[in-house]
Every structure is written in structure tokens, then in C-alpha cells.
Design an enzyme around this catalytic site. Structure first.
Site, PDB file in Angstrom:
ATOM      1  N   ARG A   1       0.792  -1.239   0.000  1.00  0.00           N
ATOM      2  CA  ARG A   1       0.000   0.000   0.000  1.00  0.00           C
ATOM      3  C   ARG A   1       0.826   1.292   0.000  1.00  0.00           C
ATOM      4  NH1 ARG A   1      -5.325   0.213   3.412  1.00  0.00           N
ATOM      5  NH2 ARG A   1      -3.994   0.093   5.241  1.00  0.00           N
ATOM      6  N   ASP A   2       2.132   1.219   0.021  1.00  0.00           N
ATOM      7  CA  ASP A   2       2.889   2.485  -0.008  1.00  0.00           C
ATOM      8  C   ASP A   2       4.227   2.312  -0.731  1.00  0.00           C
ATOM      9  OD1 ASP A   2       3.120   5.169   0.410  1.00  0.00           O
ATOM     10  OD2 ASP A   2       3.796   5.016   2.500  1.00  0.00           O
ATOM     11  N   ILE A   3       4.159   1.689  -1.915  1.00  0.00           N
ATOM     12  CA  ILE A   3       5.380   1.533  -2.717  1.00  0.00           C
ATOM     13  C   ILE A   3       5.783   2.915  -3.246  1.00  0.00           C
ATOM     14  CG2 ILE A   3       6.337   0.532  -4.853  1.00  0.00           C
ATOM     15  CD1 ILE A   3       5.890  -1.594  -2.799  1.00  0.00           C
TER      16      ILE A   3
END
Ligand SMILES: *[C@@H]1O[C@H](CO)[C@@H](O)[C@H](O)[C@H]1NC(C)=O
Ligand SMILES: *[C@@H]1O[C@H](CO)[C@@H](O)[C@H](O)[C@H]1NC(C)=O
Ligand SMILES: *[C@@H]1O[C@H](CO)[C@@H](O)[C@H](O)[C@H]1NC(C)=O
Ligand SMILES: *[C@@H]1O[C@H](CO)[C@@H](O)[C@H](O)[C@H]1NC(C)=O
Ligand SMILES: *[C@@H]1O[C@H](CO)[C@@H](O)[C@H](O)[C@H]1NC(C)=O
Ligand SMILES: *[C@@H]1O[C@H](CO)[C@@H](O)[C@H](O)[C@H]1NC(C)=O
Length: 512
Positions: free
Chosen positions: A393-395
């Protein structure tokens, strides 16, 4: 020769200046603060050590007066007309209640210094119920009135008025000024605790009285607030006293004059604003009132915080008590919680390389490509090879860490979510970083491998273009990197989007 001439003129100028200041000092004066001045005071008035003239101190039903020490000759000859004059002063009104402040202050010209018969409250220390309106008063005043008195037909509780022998103003206006630039009326609150300046000008030729006011930091506005025609020769005696009067009623306030200047047949010498003293803080009353309100609130908040802390501590202990395992009973309640242990990454995160922060060298394309492959491998593992599906969810570049061999690893799993293979992800609050969020996230709220892959795509563009995911265009408005690259794609100029440092190493080709 020329220099001698200049010397001569200088001499004449300095001689004439000297004559002006010694000739008739009551025709022109300026007080930029009242320290050392010998104003005549009565009632509640006093000069504070800081140089402020305090007319009333916040006690109810008081009056105070301050006079220039010498009477002023307003008429050139005993039976002549009143000369032109100008007055300016800086005042401030402090009140404990922002909506209520009483009663006001006034600048005045009067035949006497004996105001013992005058009343406080709405009479402003100038008149009494006996003599209000009597032409024998010979009083001219400019009132700054903070209470609306219906008997006196006051227009509101925040006005400035021209008064002649009477508290019914000849003319009055809501306090404020007309802006030079816009011409719009800007209202000022008289009891705002802020210093403001007032100018009073009288022209004997056209028997015109102008009154203007402005905040302290503003020069005199061009348009006066009040302008009326009145022959003051019929009012002002010669000689006459000039000064300030103020009064309080059941509602009280502190009334101050900070500076004052006067000019007969001339404009006023300017008050040196930088020399004016600071206003005092609100009186004892206000402080104790604040304590009355703030102290109980403070105590309640403190007690609440203590109770909440105790409650949380107890709950924590209870939770661990429930989870006591057999070995713990034997060895005692040792438990220091889950920790994520991670390899130390001496080279920090990728964004430092990307934007050349901390003096880190940028990498060549083969190294970048290596890192991109590592990240894609990592994602493949999280999405498909793990026991559960892990959505990161936060690449983004700052969450990719670089090890000593310059290969990348995905870090920071703070926002990650797990679910079983084959099950459908639930909709959740949308989290992540703006610029990397897949468009469908906003609609569905579901974080899936696809939304991670979208972020990964933005990450690849970030690396190849050397641009942040949200860029500023030439007009300083925000532009999404994805849209920018797409534009180049449509214009068949994809290679222009490649980072200058990589051009020559990397060619992008549009498939037809
Ligand atoms: C204000 O002045 C009055 C009379 O001079 C005095 O009795 C009173 O104590 C003063 N109040 C304060 C707050 O200084
Ligand atoms: C000035 O006026 C008074 C009364 O109004 C009069 O008695 C006196 O003579 C006048 N003086 C001159 C110089 O005109
Ligand atoms: C001031 O005026 C009052 C009444 O108006 C009078 O009783 C008193 O004597 C006057 N004081 C002086 C000093 O003239
Ligand atoms: C009053 O204000 C008007 C408008 O600005 C100006 O023309 C006039 O000269 C002023 N009169 C005095 C006495 O300052
Ligand atoms: C307004 O205009 C007058 C006359 O032009 C000028 O003297 C004054 O400084 C101006 N005031 C402000 C606040 O600009
Ligand atoms: C003002 O009043 C005085 C005295 O009553 C008179 O001599 C003078 O002419 C008046 N001035 C104007 C401009 O009317």
C-alpha cells in the site's frame, strides 16, 4: 563663493527654526510620550512611569482630565476671529469585556480648567445635566464614545463625534477611516486595545472642521471621517485651555493617550510613533477573571489526563495478565512485544540517490535496472509467493532501501494489509502517498495487488524520468508525472521524458 552662500542660507534656516521653537511655544507643541511633561491633571488622570497618560484606570464612575499647562491664544486680537489650528493625538481604550466599554474620552477646548461640576458616565466629564447644551459652556470637543446613549441620540456604541457645548453631536460617524486606495470605509473598534490616531483640523477662512482617524501604522487618510462647517469664533474663548477628558460609568474601561501634538495656523508637528510607550496589559480585574475561568478548566483537564493514564495502564496490565502462558508463571511476567527485525541498510533509501540528496552519487542505468528488478521480485513475493497475500500500500522511492551491493529492498510495512489467497479484499480507508495512488482506489477503496503494481509503475517512471510523482509545470500548478509521460507518449516524444542523466543509456520506444 558657492559654499559661502550655502553656509549663509543654513545660518538663516537654523536661526528661523530657533525662533520658531522659542518664540511662542504654545502655538506649536508635540508630546511623543508624556514623561517629564508638566500637564495639569485632575480626577483619576495620571502620567505613568512609561510615559502613558492614563485618564481612567478601569474603576467605575470616575472622571479624569489632562490639560496643556498654559492657556492658548486662539484669537489673534481680543475681538478677532479664531485662528486656524490642527490637533493630532494617539489614544487607546482597554476594556475587560470586548463588547462593553464605558464611556469614552474626548479632546476638548474650554475656557476653564475647573470641571468639578461635570459628571462622569455619558457626560464624559465635560458637562452636567444642568449645563449640557448651554451656549455659555464655550466648549468644543471631539468625542470617542463607546456607549450608545439614546437620550443623547448616539448613533451607536462605537462612534466619533464633533460636539459644541453639547453631548448631542453636531456630526458623528461610526469609528474608522476611508482608505486612500479603495475609498472604502474601514471600521475600527475604539476599545480594541490598539493605539489609533485622530486628527482635528479647523480652517478659519472656510470655517470648516475636519476629523480623521486611522490605525497607528497608517498615515493620515486623505478623506476625513467627519467634515462640518461651523464658525468656532462664536464658541472658543481667548485664551482657552486644551486637553483630554474621560469618564467611566457602571461599565468601565482604561483610557489612555499615548502622544499629542498641536499647531496654531499650521499643521501639527508629527508625533514620533516609534517613541510611544507600550500599552499596559489588562488590569488586575481581567487577570483574576481569566484565572477564575481558566483555573477550573485547567484542573478538570489535568484530572481527566491522570484518570485516562491510570485507566490505560490498568487495561494494559489486564490484557497481558489474560495472556499469561505457562512458562511465564514459572519465570515471572517477562513479556519488552512484537518487533520487526530488519537488516541494517547502510545506504539508506532510494530517493536520496534519485534526487542527489546528501551528496550521494547518482547511479547508472544498469544499477537502476538492477534495483527495479529487485523491487519487482519483492512485490511478486508479497503478492503471490507468500503464505498470505501482502498488499504493501505504499510503494515509493523513499520506501525502497539500498543494501551494500546496490540492490533494492522494499521497506516500511506500516500500511501493509494481509489477506488469504482466493479471498476478496475488503474496502478500507484509502492510505498511501499522493501521486502513487491508483485511480480505482478512490472509487472502490480496495487495496489489491493491482494498486501496488500501479504504485510500482509510478516508481519506475520516477526512476527513468528523474521526476517526482507530482511535478510543477511552468505555470507553477501541479501536474501528475503519469499524465506528463502519457502526454509525451501521445506526442511520440517519449524519449524527451527520460532523465537527462540517463539519456544515451536508455531509449524508450512506442509500440505501434
Ligand atoms: C483607580 O483609581 C482610584 C481612584 O484614584 C483608586 O481608588 C483605585 O484603586 C484605582 N484602581 C486601580 C486598579 O488602580
Ligand atoms: C471687543 O468687544 C467688546 C464687547 O464685545 C467691546 O466692548 C470692545 O470694545 C471690543 N474691543 C475692540 C478693540 O473692538
Ligand atoms: C470650580 O467650580 C465649582 C462649581 O462650578 C466651584 O464651586 C469651585 O469653587 C470652583 N473651583 C475653583 C478652584 O475655582
Ligand atoms: C477637509 O477635508 C477636505 C477633503 O479632503 C479638504 O478639501 C479640506 O481642505 C479639509 N479642511 C480642513 C480644515 O482640513
Ligand atoms: C493618503 O493620501 C494623503 C494625500 O495624498 C497622503 O498624505 C497620505 O500619506 C495617504 N495615506 C495613506 C495611508 O496612504
Ligand atoms: C465667524 O464669526 C465671527 C464672530 O462672530 C465673525 O467676525 C466672522 O466673520 C465669522 N466668520 C465667517 C467666515 O463667517
Amino acid at each position: 563663493m558657492a559654499s559661502k552662500k550655502i553656509m549663509f542660507f543654513k545660518l538663516i534656516i537654523s536661526l528661523s527654526l530657533a525662533a520658531r521653537s522659542t518664540g511662542n511655544e504654545d502655538d506649536q507643541f508635540v508630546y511623543s510620550g508624556f514623561t517629564g511633561s508638566n500637564l495639569a491633571l485632575d480626577g483619576n488622570a495620571r502620567i505613568m512611569p512609561s510615559g502613558l497618560l492614563e485618564l481612567t484606570n478601569g474603576t467605575a464612575r470616575l472622571k479624569g482630565h489632562a490639560f496643556h499647562p498654559n492657556p492658548i491664544r486662539f484669537h489673534k486680537s481680543p475681538n478677532g476671529t479664531v485662528r486656524s489650528f490642527s490637533v493630532s493625538f494617539v489614544f487607546a481604550i482597554l476594556s475587560t469585556d470586548p463588547d462593553l466599554s464605558g464611556h469614552g474620552l474626548a479632546f476638548f477646548i474650554a475656557p476653564t480648567r475647573n470641571f468639578s461640576a461635570a459628571f462622569p458616565t455619558q457626560y464624559l466629564g465635560l458637562f452636567s445635566d444642568q449645563n449640557n447644551g448651554d451656549p455659555n459652556n464655550h466648549i468644543f470637543a471631539v468625542e470617542l464614545d463607546t456607549i450608545q446613549n439614546y437620550d443623547l441620540e448616539d448613533i451607536n456604541g462605537n462612534h466619533i463625534g464633533i460636539n459644541i457645548n453639547n453631548l448631542h453631536s453636531v456630526q458623528s460617524h461610526d469609528a474608522g477611516y476611508y482608505s486612500n486606495q479603495s475609498g472604502i470605509f474601514e471600521r475600527l473598534a475604539l476599545n480594541s486595545h490598539k493605539a489609533m490616531q485622530v486628527w482635528v483640523n479647523y480652517d478659519r477662512e472656510v470655517i470648516q472642521i475636519n476629523v480623521t482617524m486611522a490605525p497607528i501604522n497608517l498615515a493620515k487618510p486623505e478623506r476625513p471621517l467627519l467634515s462640518t462647517t461651523f464658525n468656532l469664533s462664536t464658541v472658543i474663548t481667548s485664551p482657552a485651555y486644551i486637553g483630554f477628558s474621560s469618564s467611566t460609568g457602571t461599565v468601565s474601561a482604561q483610557h489612555y493617550v499615548l502622544g499629542w501634538s498641536f499647531g496654531m495656523d499650521s499643521l501639527t508637528p508629527p508625533i514620533d510613533i516609534s517613541k510611544l510607550s507600550e500599552l499596559p496589559r489588562l488590569g488586575q480585574k481581567a487577570q483574576s477573571m481569566r484565572l477564575h475561568i481558566l483555573l477550573p478548566i485547567g484542573i478538570v483537564v489535568f484530572l481527566f489526563a491522570v484518570t485516562a493514564t491510570i485507566f490505560l495502564l490498568i487495561r494494559r496490565n489486564l490484557r497481558y495478565a489474560e495472556l499469561c502462558e505457562d512458562w511465564e508463571v514459572e519465570y515471572g511476567p517477562h513479556r519488552g512485544e512484537l518487533l520487526l527485525v530488519y537488516d541494517y541498510m547502510p545506504n539508506g533509501s532510494l530517493d536520496k540517490y534519485l534526487y542527489g540528496k546528501d551528496g550521494k552519487p547518482t547511479l547508472d542505468w544498469s544499477q537502476w535496472f538492477q534495483i527495479i528488478k529487485c523491487v519487482s521480485n519483492g512485490l511478486l513475493y508479497l503478492h503471490e509467493e507468500c503464505e498470505k497475500i501482502i498488499i504493501h500500500r505504499d510503494i515509493k522511492a523513499s520506501n525502497v532501501l539500498i543494501d551494500t551491493e546496490i540492490s533494492g529492498r522494499i521497506g516500511d510495512f506500516g500500511l501493509a494489509r494481509l489477506y488469504d489467497h482466493g479471498s476478496d479484499p475488503e474496502a478500507t480507508r484509502v492510505v498511501g502517498t499522493i501521486g502513487y495512488l491508483a485511480p480505482e482506489l478512490a472509487r472502490t477503496g480496495k487495496a489489491t495487488p493491482f494498486t501496488d503494481v500501479f504504485s510500482f509503475g509510478v516508481f519506475i517512471l520516477e526512476v527513468t524520468c528523474g521526476q517526482k510523482p507530482i511535478m510543477k509545470d511552468t505555470e507553477e500548478s501541479h501536474l501528475m508525472l503519469v499524465d506528463w509521460v502519457l502526454e509525451h507518449w501521445h506526442k511520440c516524444s517519449l524519449n524527451d521524458a527520460v532523465d537527462i542523466k540517463l539519456q544515451g543509456e536508455l531509449m524508450l520506444v512506442k509500440h505501434s
